[in-house]
Design a protein around this motif. Structure first.
Motif: not given
Length: 214
Positions: A73-86, A111-117
């Motif tokens: 689940x976290x890996x998926x969220x990290x991917x989505x955080x990198x993938x800005x245009x979704x 902090x911003x990165x982890x919060x978005x994840x």
């Protein structure tokens, strides 16, 4: 073939020139190395075009094998955080921008990165349900109680008490930021989503090994 290689080298240098001005933390040479690595991961034959994106599967392999992340689940969220245009794939710019924070981010950026994840539904808050979901995911292997859910619910309340500064029973970005500044260890409170120092050093050594020759 030699011409093609010279052309692709030139294209990569031009792209690195542009991206290194737009993205903090990497110089032009490092940016060039990351573009080459991106092309290698894509399996580009000519290295000339970085137009195709890096898909979720390939990216998750890197997170797992290179940076030691294990939580799906976290890996998926990290991917989505990198993938800005979704668009479900990473462009070369998203790859470099994401790695800039992932590898070398300031505390503010992390902090911003982890919060978005951790904000699973993207509503600007980490709710009790989201905390429960993430903590259950990352702790379930370590718990041996009959009813691990109860233990996790208790943990959610402990975390809320520590991080919910405005007492509205959920964690806003402001709450999260304040809590992490008071206690840096809370940065990854809901599961590891950043690489450790050893993984960063190994990745950079591998990715930038030819910088001394350029």
């Amino acid at each position: 073939m030699a011409e093609m290689s010279a052309l692709s080298r030139k294209l990569i240098q031009n792209m690195a020139e542009t991206l290194s001005k737009q993205v903090k933390h990497f110089n032009k040479t490092e940016t060039e190395c990351l573009i080459r690595l991106f092309n290698t991961l894509l399996g580009e034959k000519t290295e000339s075009k970085a137009t195709h994106g890096l898909d979720r599967g390939k990216f998750r392999n890197i997170l797992h094998s290179t940076f030691g992340l294990t939580d799906d689940m976290i890996m998926d969220r990290v991917f989505r955080t990198f993938d800005k245009d979704n668009d479900s794939s990473l462009s070369v710019k998203e790859w470099i921008e994401g790695l800039a924070v992932f590898l070398r981010g300031t505390l503010d950026e992390k902090i911003k990165f982890c919060f978005v994840v951790y904000d699973l539904n993207g509503d600007g808050y980490i709710s009790r349900e989201e905390m429960f979901h993430m903590l259950k995911n990352s702790l379930i292997k370590q718990l041996t109680e009959e009813d691990p859910d109860e233990g996790i619910k208790d943990l959610v309340e402990i975390v809320l008490k520590k991080m919910d500064y405005d007492h509205d029973s959920r964690i806003s970005f402001s709450d999260f930021s304040n809590a992490v500044r008071d206690e840096n260890l809370l940065l990854e409170a809901f599961g590891p989503c950043l690489p450790d120092l050893k993984s960063i050093q190994a990745f950079e050594q591998h990715a930038f090994q030819d910088t001394s020759r350029t």
